[in-house]
Write an enzyme that holds these catalytic residues in place. Structure first.
Site, PDB file in Angstrom:
ATOM      1  N   ARG A 101       0.851  -1.193   0.000  1.00 17.85           N
ATOM      2  CA  ARG A 101       0.000   0.000   0.000  1.00 17.85           C
ATOM      3  C   ARG A 101       0.875   1.226   0.000  1.00 17.85           C
ATOM      4  O   ARG A 101       1.713   1.376   0.877  1.00 17.85           O
ATOM      5  CB  ARG A 101      -0.850   0.047   1.271  1.00 17.85           C
ATOM      6  CG  ARG A 101      -1.994  -0.830   1.274  1.00 17.85           C
ATOM      7  CD  ARG A 101      -2.993  -0.486   2.350  1.00 17.85           C
ATOM      8  NE  ARG A 101      -2.467   0.031   3.605  1.00 17.85           N
ATOM      9  CZ  ARG A 101      -3.223   0.278   4.658  1.00 17.85           C
ATOM     10  NH1 ARG A 101      -4.515   0.057   4.598  1.00 17.85           N
ATOM     11  NH2 ARG A 101      -2.711   0.739   5.779  1.00 17.85           N
ATOM     12  N   THR A 105      -1.146   7.493  -0.780  1.00 15.64           N
ATOM     13  CA  THR A 105      -2.414   7.358  -1.527  1.00 15.64           C
ATOM     14  C   THR A 105      -3.254   6.181  -1.033  1.00 15.64           C
ATOM     15  O   THR A 105      -4.441   6.109  -1.339  1.00 15.64           O
ATOM     16  CB  THR A 105      -2.131   7.120  -3.019  1.00 15.64           C
ATOM     17  OG1 THR A 105      -1.463   5.842  -3.149  1.00 15.64           O
ATOM     18  CG2 THR A 105      -1.234   8.201  -3.590  1.00 15.64           C
ATOM     19  N   ASP A 197       0.677  -3.719  12.164  1.00 12.77           N
ATOM     20  CA  ASP A 197       1.171  -4.015  10.818  1.00 12.77           C
ATOM     21  C   ASP A 197       1.618  -5.484  10.773  1.00 12.77           C
ATOM     22  O   ASP A 197       2.619  -5.866  11.391  1.00 12.77           O
ATOM     23  CB  ASP A 197       2.336  -3.093  10.462  1.00 12.77           C
ATOM     24  CG  ASP A 197       2.733  -3.233   9.003  1.00 12.77           C
ATOM     25  OD1 ASP A 197       2.642  -2.238   8.264  1.00 12.77           O
ATOM     26  OD2 ASP A 197       3.119  -4.356   8.592  1.00 12.77           O
ATOM     27  N   ASP A 200       5.236  -6.294   9.466  1.00 10.20           N
ATOM     28  CA  ASP A 200       6.277  -5.874  10.403  1.00 10.20           C
ATOM     29  C   ASP A 200       6.312  -6.779  11.633  1.00 10.20           C
ATOM     30  O   ASP A 200       7.390  -7.105  12.147  1.00 10.20           O
ATOM     31  CB  ASP A 200       6.051  -4.422  10.835  1.00 10.20           C
ATOM     32  CG  ASP A 200       6.441  -3.438   9.740  1.00 10.20           C
ATOM     33  OD1 ASP A 200       7.175  -3.836   8.817  1.00 10.20           O
ATOM     34  OD2 ASP A 200       6.000  -2.279   9.807  1.00 10.20           O
TER      35      ASP A 200
HETATM   36  C1  PRP Z   1      -0.738  -5.057   4.365  1.00 10.24           C
HETATM   37  C2  PRP Z   1      -1.491  -6.369   4.458  1.00 10.24           C
HETATM   38  C3  PRP Z   1      -2.379  -6.333   3.253  1.00 10.24           C
HETATM   39  C4  PRP Z   1      -2.668  -4.864   3.095  1.00 10.24           C
HETATM   40  C5  PRP Z   1      -4.068  -4.598   3.526  1.00 10.24           C
HETATM   41  O1  PRP Z   1       0.297  -5.138   3.475  1.00 10.24           O
HETATM   42  O2  PRP Z   1      -0.662  -7.487   4.494  1.00 10.24           O
HETATM   43  O3  PRP Z   1      -1.762  -6.850   2.090  1.00 10.24           O
HETATM   44  O4  PRP Z   1      -1.756  -4.154   3.934  1.00 10.24           O
HETATM   45  O5  PRP Z   1      -4.410  -3.292   3.297  1.00 10.24           O
HETATM   46  P1  PRP Z   1      -5.514  -2.883   2.234  1.00 10.24           P
HETATM   47  O6  PRP Z   1      -6.679  -3.789   2.453  1.00 10.24           O
HETATM   48  O7  PRP Z   1      -5.816  -1.463   2.609  1.00 10.24           O
HETATM   49  O8  PRP Z   1      -4.937  -2.994   0.860  1.00 10.24           O
HETATM   50  P2  PRP Z   1       1.367  -3.939   3.318  1.00 10.24           P
HETATM   51  O9  PRP Z   1       0.941  -3.004   2.243  1.00 10.24           O
HETATM   52  O10 PRP Z   1       1.629  -3.342   4.661  1.00 10.24           O
HETATM   53  O11 PRP Z   1       2.635  -4.691   2.783  1.00 10.24           O
HETATM   54  P3  PRP Z   1       3.568  -5.756   3.547  1.00 10.24           P
HETATM   55  O12 PRP Z   1       2.708  -6.974   3.837  1.00 10.24           O
HETATM   56  O13 PRP Z   1       4.644  -6.033   2.574  1.00 10.24           O
HETATM   57  O14 PRP Z   1       4.058  -5.112   4.811  1.00 10.24           O
HETATM   58  N1  URA Z   2      -2.127  -3.629   6.926  1.00  6.39           N
HETATM   59  C1  URA Z   2      -1.773  -4.131   8.130  1.00  6.39           C
HETATM   60  O1  URA Z   2      -0.805  -4.896   8.224  1.00  6.39           O
HETATM   61  N2  URA Z   2      -2.507  -3.787   9.193  1.00  6.39           N
HETATM   62  C2  URA Z   2      -3.573  -2.979   9.116  1.00  6.39           C
HETATM   63  O2  URA Z   2      -4.219  -2.703  10.148  1.00  6.39           O
HETATM   64  C3  URA Z   2      -3.920  -2.464   7.869  1.00  6.39           C
HETATM   65  C4  URA Z   2      -3.179  -2.809   6.782  1.00  6.39           C
END
Ligand code: PRP
Ligand code: URA
Length: 206
Positions: A101, A105, A197, A200
């Site tokens: 994400r 944006t 997160d 993380d």
């Molecule tokens: C997180 C999570 C989802 C997304 C959800 O990924 O694992 O894929 O956010 O958010 P959304 O429904 O608003 O799209 P992130 O973008 O943090 O990437 P990562 O898993 O690589 O940390």
């Molecule tokens: N992605 C995450 O990992 N946690 C949230 O709460 C939203 C998006």
């Protein structure tokens, strides 16, 4: 829309949410929850009669019939669920859909895709623990449809109402399985109360 409220899933999810849970326990718990949820997600698999010889007699049992499965993990956090799902469905092939994400944006940015070649012949379970705005899951489902995927399910742990609505709107035929539907998104589009997160916490990157 299916909320899996099995006591073991809810117990482990509560431990997962706890801010004091470190990466090792977080990874173990996520894998265990994914395995338990995969049991429910695969409840409609078709079985066929099979003859089996026990040490005592020959009888008829049932086995899952030929239908092939694929698990597609949304990176990174979906990786935390793959092992658990494969414990139950070891013959499933695994695809990866890399997306993050954009923090400004909140739009999904795709960076990697690798799917089994015969993805169009498989029942597909898309896995991502977090369904927040729904942008990442909606993008993954759209990509899979472009590649011929036509039997799709989405498996998440924690969802916000906004994410469910988004996936229902863009992909109304896709069943969604979650362990919890939380209250809302905050101003950074994090799920409240959520678990933070997921990527993380899995990998200790913050
Ligand atoms: C997180 C999570 C989802 C997304 C959800 O990924 O694992 O894929 O956010 O958010 P959304 O429904 O608003 O799209 P992130 O973008 O943090 O990437 P990562 O898993 O690589 O940390
Ligand atoms: N992605 C995450 O990992 N946690 C949230 O709460 C939203 C998006």
């Amino acid at each position: 829309m299916h909320v899996i409220d099995h006591p073991l899933v809810q117990h482990k999810l509560t431990m997962l949410r706890d801010a004091r849970t470190g990466p090792k326990d977080f990874r173990d718990l996520m894998e265990e929850i994914a395995m338990l949820m995969a049991y429910e997600v695969t409840r409609d698999l078709v079985t066929e009669p099979v003859q089996v010889t026990t040490p005592v007699a020959t009888t008829q049992g049932r086995m899952v019939s030929g239908k092939k499965l694929a698990v597609v993990a949304i990176l990174r956090a979906g990786l935390g669920m793959v092992g658990g799902v494969l414990r139950l469905i070891p013959t499933a092939k695994v695809g990866h859909f890399g997306v993050y994400r954009d923090p400004e944006t909140l739009q999904p940015v795709k960076y990697y895709q690798k799917l089994p070649q015969d993805i169009d012949e498989r029942d597909i379970i898309v896995i991502d623990p977090m369904l927040a705005t729904g942008g990442s899951a909606a993008a993954a489902l759209a990509f899979l449809k472009e590649r011929g995927g036509n039997s799709l399910k989405l498996l998440s742990l924690v969802a916000a109402p906004e994410g469910i609505e988004r996936v229902h709107r863009d992909h109304p035929e896709v069943p969604i399985f979650v362990a919890a539907v939380d209250e809302r998104l905050n101003e950074h589009a994090y799920i409240v109360p959520g678990l933070g997160d997921a990527g993380d916490r899995l990998y200790g990157t913050r």
